[in-house]
Design a protein around this motif. Structure first.
Motif, PDB file in Angstrom:
ATOM      1  N   ALA A 133       7.117  -3.531  -4.850  1.00 22.72           N
ATOM      2  CA  ALA A 133       8.486  -3.772  -5.315  1.00 22.72           C
ATOM      3  C   ALA A 133       9.423  -4.009  -4.137  1.00 22.72           C
ATOM      4  CB  ALA A 133       8.977  -2.589  -6.151  1.00 22.72           C
ATOM      5  N   TYR A 134       9.251  -3.231  -3.063  1.00 23.60           N
ATOM      6  CA  TYR A 134      10.084  -3.425  -1.868  1.00 23.60           C
ATOM      7  C   TYR A 134       9.811  -4.785  -1.226  1.00 23.60           C
ATOM      8  CZ  TYR A 134      11.752   1.395  -1.884  1.00 23.60           C
ATOM      9  OH  TYR A 134      12.366   2.585  -2.221  1.00 23.60           O
ATOM     10  N   ALA A 135       8.551  -5.210  -1.245  1.00 24.19           N
ATOM     11  CA  ALA A 135       8.213  -6.527  -0.690  1.00 24.19           C
ATOM     12  C   ALA A 135       8.878  -7.634  -1.504  1.00 24.19           C
ATOM     13  CB  ALA A 135       6.697  -6.717  -0.677  1.00 24.19           C
TER      14      ALA A 135
ATOM     15  N   ASP B 211       6.881 -11.488   3.208  1.00 21.90           N
ATOM     16  CA  ASP B 211       7.293 -10.745   2.013  1.00 21.90           C
ATOM     17  C   ASP B 211       6.387 -11.078   0.827  1.00 21.90           C
ATOM     18  OD1 ASP B 211       9.405  -9.826   3.534  1.00 21.90           O
ATOM     19  OD2 ASP B 211      10.843 -11.267   2.745  1.00 21.90           O
ATOM     20  N   LEU B 212       6.113 -12.362   0.631  1.00 19.19           N
ATOM     21  CA  LEU B 212       5.317 -12.790  -0.520  1.00 19.19           C
ATOM     22  C   LEU B 212       3.855 -12.369  -0.368  1.00 19.19           C
ATOM     23  CD1 LEU B 212       6.839 -16.350  -1.099  1.00 19.19           C
ATOM     24  CD2 LEU B 212       7.217 -14.268  -2.457  1.00 19.19           C
ATOM     25  N   ILE B 213       3.321 -12.452   0.854  1.00 16.49           N
ATOM     26  CA  ILE B 213       1.945 -11.994   1.088  1.00 16.49           C
ATOM     27  C   ILE B 213       1.816 -10.520   0.739  1.00 16.49           C
ATOM     28  CG2 ILE B 213       0.237 -11.498   2.891  1.00 16.49           C
ATOM     29  CD1 ILE B 213       1.100 -14.102   4.256  1.00 16.49           C
ATOM     30  N   PHE B 214       2.803  -9.730   1.181  1.00 17.45           N
ATOM     31  CA  PHE B 214       2.772  -8.299   0.872  1.00 17.45           C
ATOM     32  C   PHE B 214       2.920  -8.058  -0.631  1.00 17.45           C
ATOM     33  CE2 PHE B 214       2.526  -5.734   4.662  1.00 17.45           C
ATOM     34  CZ  PHE B 214       2.336  -4.453   4.159  1.00 17.45           C
ATOM     35  N   THR B 215       3.701  -8.905  -1.287  1.00 13.12           N
ATOM     36  CA  THR B 215       3.910  -8.730  -2.724  1.00 13.12           C
ATOM     37  C   THR B 215       2.611  -8.894  -3.504  1.00 13.12           C
ATOM     38  OG1 THR B 215       6.186  -9.550  -2.563  1.00 13.12           O
ATOM     39  CG2 THR B 215       5.162  -9.614  -4.735  1.00 13.12           C
ATOM     40  N   PHE B 216       1.820  -9.912  -3.158  1.00  8.33           N
ATOM     41  CA  PHE B 216       0.634 -10.238  -3.947  1.00  8.33           C
ATOM     42  C   PHE B 216      -0.664  -9.642  -3.402  1.00  8.33           C
ATOM     43  CE2 PHE B 216       3.651 -13.732  -4.823  1.00  8.33           C
ATOM     44  CZ  PHE B 216       3.745 -13.573  -6.205  1.00  8.33           C
ATOM     45  N   PHE B 217      -0.651  -9.205  -2.132  1.00  8.33           N
ATOM     46  CA  PHE B 217      -1.888  -8.686  -1.543  1.00  8.33           C
ATOM     47  C   PHE B 217      -1.671  -7.313  -0.900  1.00  8.33           C
ATOM     48  CE2 PHE B 217      -1.975 -13.341  -1.330  1.00  8.33           C
ATOM     49  CZ  PHE B 217      -3.122 -13.612  -2.068  1.00  8.33           C
TER      50      PHE B 217
ATOM     51  N   ALA C 190       9.712  -8.959  11.796  1.00 11.39           N
ATOM     52  CA  ALA C 190      10.929  -8.737  11.019  1.00 11.39           C
ATOM     53  C   ALA C 190      10.615  -8.626   9.527  1.00 11.39           C
ATOM     54  CB  ALA C 190      11.925  -9.862  11.274  1.00 11.39           C
ATOM     55  N   GLY C 191       9.705  -9.482   9.046  1.00 16.11           N
ATOM     56  CA  GLY C 191       9.301  -9.401   7.647  1.00 16.11           C
ATOM     57  C   GLY C 191       8.634  -8.080   7.320  1.00 16.11           C
ATOM     58  N   LEU C 192       7.749  -7.629   8.202  1.00 18.81           N
ATOM     59  CA  LEU C 192       7.087  -6.337   8.003  1.00 18.81           C
ATOM     60  C   LEU C 192       8.100  -5.193   8.037  1.00 18.81           C
ATOM     61  CD1 LEU C 192       3.922  -6.855  10.246  1.00 18.81           C
ATOM     62  CD2 LEU C 192       4.030  -6.865   7.744  1.00 18.81           C
ATOM     63  N   CYS C 193       9.094  -5.324   8.904  1.00 17.07           N
ATOM     64  CA  CYS C 193      10.142  -4.309   9.015  1.00 17.07           C
ATOM     65  C   CYS C 193      10.877  -4.165   7.681  1.00 17.07           C
ATOM     66  CB  CYS C 193      11.120  -4.695  10.125  1.00 17.07           C
ATOM     67  SG  CYS C 193      12.530  -3.595  10.308  1.00 17.07           S
ATOM     68  N   GLU C 194      11.255  -5.281   7.076  1.00 16.70           N
ATOM     69  CA  GLU C 194      11.965  -5.242   5.805  1.00 16.70           C
ATOM     70  C   GLU C 194      11.098  -4.669   4.693  1.00 16.70           C
ATOM     71  OE1 GLU C 194      13.181  -9.223   5.142  1.00 16.70           O
ATOM     72  OE2 GLU C 194      15.024  -9.053   6.320  1.00 16.70           O
ATOM     73  N   VAL C 195       9.811  -5.013   4.724  1.00 21.21           N
ATOM     74  CA  VAL C 195       8.906  -4.596   3.658  1.00 21.21           C
ATOM     75  C   VAL C 195       8.560  -3.115   3.752  1.00 21.21           C
ATOM     76  CG1 VAL C 195       6.538  -4.857   2.811  1.00 21.21           C
ATOM     77  CG2 VAL C 195       7.917  -6.876   3.283  1.00 21.21           C
ATOM     78  N   LEU C 196       8.431  -2.580   4.966  1.00 22.58           N
ATOM     79  CA  LEU C 196       7.860  -1.242   5.134  1.00 22.58           C
ATOM     80  C   LEU C 196       8.848  -0.147   5.509  1.00 22.58           C
ATOM     81  CD1 LEU C 196       4.530  -2.224   6.918  1.00 22.58           C
ATOM     82  CD2 LEU C 196       4.805  -1.353   4.599  1.00 22.58           C
ATOM     83  N   LEU C 197       9.918  -0.456   6.242  1.00 26.24           N
ATOM     84  CA  LEU C 197      10.802   0.627   6.673  1.00 26.24           C
ATOM     85  C   LEU C 197      11.563   1.256   5.503  1.00 26.24           C
ATOM     86  CD1 LEU C 197      12.349  -0.271  10.144  1.00 26.24           C
ATOM     87  CD2 LEU C 197      10.392   1.160   9.590  1.00 26.24           C
ATOM     88  N   SER C 198      12.043   0.444   4.575  1.00 22.98           N
ATOM     89  CA  SER C 198      12.773   1.002   3.433  1.00 22.98           C
ATOM     90  C   SER C 198      11.897   1.910   2.580  1.00 22.98           C
ATOM     91  CB  SER C 198      13.376  -0.127   2.582  1.00 22.98           C
ATOM     92  OG  SER C 198      14.424  -0.755   3.275  1.00 22.98           O
ATOM     93  N   PRO C 199      10.676   1.488   2.178  1.00 22.77           N
ATOM     94  CA  PRO C 199       9.843   2.416   1.409  1.00 22.77           C
ATOM     95  C   PRO C 199       9.393   3.635   2.205  1.00 22.77           C
ATOM     96  CG  PRO C 199       8.637   0.400   1.892  1.00 22.77           C
ATOM     97  CD  PRO C 199      10.076   0.155   2.256  1.00 22.77           C
ATOM     98  N   THR C 200       9.271   3.500   3.533  1.00 21.40           N
ATOM     99  CA  THR C 200       8.927   4.665   4.355  1.00 21.40           C
ATOM    100  C   THR C 200      10.034   5.710   4.285  1.00 21.40           C
ATOM    101  OG1 THR C 200       7.599   3.334   5.887  1.00 21.40           O
ATOM    102  CG2 THR C 200       8.361   5.479   6.678  1.00 21.40           C
ATOM    103  N   VAL C 201      11.287   5.260   4.467  1.00 20.89           N
ATOM    104  CA  VAL C 201      12.422   6.189   4.380  1.00 20.89           C
ATOM    105  C   VAL C 201      12.549   6.749   2.963  1.00 20.89           C
ATOM    106  CG1 VAL C 201      14.940   6.341   4.500  1.00 20.89           C
ATOM    107  CG2 VAL C 201      13.683   5.149   6.292  1.00 20.89           C
ATOM    108  N   ALA C 202      12.318   5.897   1.955  1.00 19.13           N
ATOM    109  CA  ALA C 202      12.422   6.356   0.564  1.00 19.13           C
ATOM    110  C   ALA C 202      11.366   7.397   0.230  1.00 19.13           C
ATOM    111  CB  ALA C 202      12.298   5.162  -0.379  1.00 19.13           C
ATOM    112  N   ALA C 203      10.202   7.345   0.903  1.00 19.30           N
ATOM    113  CA  ALA C 203       9.115   8.286   0.628  1.00 19.30           C
ATOM    114  C   ALA C 203       9.293   9.621   1.335  1.00 19.30           C
ATOM    115  CB  ALA C 203       7.781   7.658   1.029  1.00 19.30           C
ATOM    116  N   LEU C 204      10.238   9.698   2.267  1.00 17.61           N
ATOM    117  CA  LEU C 204      10.457  10.944   3.004  1.00 17.61           C
ATOM    118  C   LEU C 204      11.202  11.958   2.135  1.00 17.61           C
ATOM    119  CD1 LEU C 204      11.599   9.483   6.455  1.00 17.61           C
ATOM    120  CD2 LEU C 204       9.348  10.397   5.873  1.00 17.61           C
ATOM    121  N   PRO C 205      10.835  13.240   2.212  1.00 14.27           N
ATOM    122  CA  PRO C 205      11.586  14.266   1.483  1.00 14.27           C
ATOM    123  C   PRO C 205      13.038  14.298   1.971  1.00 14.27           C
ATOM    124  CG  PRO C 205       9.526  15.150   2.345  1.00 14.27           C
ATOM    125  CD  PRO C 205       9.707  13.805   2.969  1.00 14.27           C
TER     126      PRO C 205
END
Length: 418
Positions: A338-340, A62-68, A118-133
């Motif tokens: 922000a999601y990360a 999560d933190l790696i995704f937040t800063f990089f 699991a960390g990638l799942c938390e970071v990426l699945l929510s913004p993916t769903v949020a970006a869908l029309p």
């Protein structure tokens, strides 16, 4: 429905299925801990360390995704993520089977690998769903997180039945079975269109950026407290029912863990269908969680304490996904970073709260005043320690109430200034 919503329908269902398939990461290992102790002589301390490895690895991701964030390709990462889950579970199953003397090394290595997923799942699945029309993005987000709960129930029920029928010595076959489910996710993601996600900070005035960052910090604090309130009971409910309420272990597992998970899933599913006004939902959820923890700890009636433990699942169900919905509502176009950061806050709460309660329980149980109090109340020091732990746990949602009241005031004032 927006014109291109149908174009992404398969993508949305793929995200749903992936969250369902990833649930094995969290729910399978605890079911096997006693098996590992019996077969490989692994101590409870080392088994507990596997849980710590899981959460620390996720928090690191999560933190790696937040800063990089800018160094990651979100589409490629989403497609690789399920394969890491499969690889981690295979290492988890195969190394102890082939090399029993190195069983713990295999379990730890597998845990690290699937915890990255699991960390990638938390970071990426929510913004993916949020970006869908979508006509109702709140419903989609709540449905995503409710499917994780259904996945936990599925894994627990199927795994328990398998181990009961075939025997715990065949646990590795069960693990290999669960490792195959994410492969379908990889195939589906590779054949489905993925939406564009915001990875960079938008150009905005210093004042606007300051307000946005402070609003995001409030949401991170809220998800930390909500996750702490949920996971403190998730990790304690079975042991609390067995030790403090003197219920048989099977009753604690079935009427505790299973009923807790069922109510959590039901509440998220109900919100996905009928929910609105997420700020009010979160506020009432925090209030309900405080009441449930205090009743569980202080009620002299075993049945009432048991009901309070289980109802905590309903009260805390929306505190994680609901805070994500709140962030999306209050901070337009938050971006993957922000999601990360939100995932980091949630994982931190999930790891800190149960460990803190364990430390408090041990210290209270070993204290002199607990020994004196136990004689007056006809309770053992361990029971008193656990009850004090439950009272302390109520502090998380109690602070959450204050944070939510401030969030409501902060964003209302923010609207008035524009």
């Amino acid at each position: 429905m927006e014109p291109n919503a149908k174009h992404y329908r398969r993508t949305k269902y793929t995200c749903y299925y992936t969250y369902l398939a990833m649930s094995s990461i969290f729910s399978l290992p605890p079911l096997l801990f006693n098996t590992f102790r019996d077969m490989y002589g692994i101590s409870y301390t080392l088994l507990g360390t596997l849980v710590l490895i899981n959460f620390c690895t996720q928090l690191t991701v999560d933190l790696i995704f937040t800063f990089f964030t800018k160094y990651f390709n979100p589409h490629k990462t989403v497609r690789i993520m399920p394969c890491l889950t499969t690889l981690g579970l295979l290492v988890y199953a195969i190394v102890p089977t082939l090399f029993p003397e190195a069983a713990y090394i295999g379990l730890a290595a597998g845990t690290v690998i699937f915890s990255v997923a699991a960390g990638l799942c938390e970071v990426l699945l929510s913004p993916t769903v949020a970006a869908l029309p979508s006509d109702n993005p709140e419903r989609d987000m709540s449905m995503l997180h409710s499917l994780y709960g259904w996945g936990v129930l599925m894994v627990v029920c199927v795994s328990t039945a398998f181990l009961r029928i075939f025997g715990s010595e065949y646990w590795m076959i069960l693990t290999v079975f669960w490792s195959l489910l994410p492969i379908l996710s990889c195939v589906l993601f590779c054949t489905s269109p993925l939406p564009e996600m915001d990875l960079s900070s938008q150009s905005e005035s210093a004042e606007a950026a300051k307000k946005k960052n402070f609003g995001l910090a409030l949401c991170v604090a809220c998800i930390f407290l909500g996750s702490a309130a949920e996971n403190a009971m998730t990790n304690w409910i079975s042991g609390y029912m067995e030790t403090a309420l003197h219920l048989p272990k099977m009753v604690g597992d079935i009427l505790g863990m299973a009923a807790f998970a069922m109510l959590l899933v039901m509440a998220r599913t109900l919100y996905a269908k009928y929910g609105k006004n997420i700020t009010a939902v979160l506020l009432y959820s925090m209030i309900g969680a405080v009441i449930c923890y205090l009743l569980a700890a202080l009620s002299p009636f075993v049945v009432l304490s048991m009901i309070a433990c289980v109802l905590t699942g309903f009260c805390t169900s929306m505190l994680w996904p609901g805070t994500l919905i709140l962030m999306e509502e209050k901070i337009p176009n938050p971006g993957v970073t922000a999601y990360a950061l939100m995932a980091a806050g949630g994982d931190c709460g999930a790891s800190v709260a149960p460990q803190l309660l364990g430390i408090i329980t041990d210290h209270v149980a070993a204290s002199g005043w607990a020994a004196q109090l136990s004689a007056n109340l006809s309770l053992t020091p361990d029971e008193i320690g656990m009850k004090v732990g439950m009272v302390i746990a109520s502090v998380f949602p109690l602070i959450g109430i204050g944070i939510l009241v401030y969030i409501k005031s902060y964003f209302s004032g923010k609207k008035q200034t524009h």
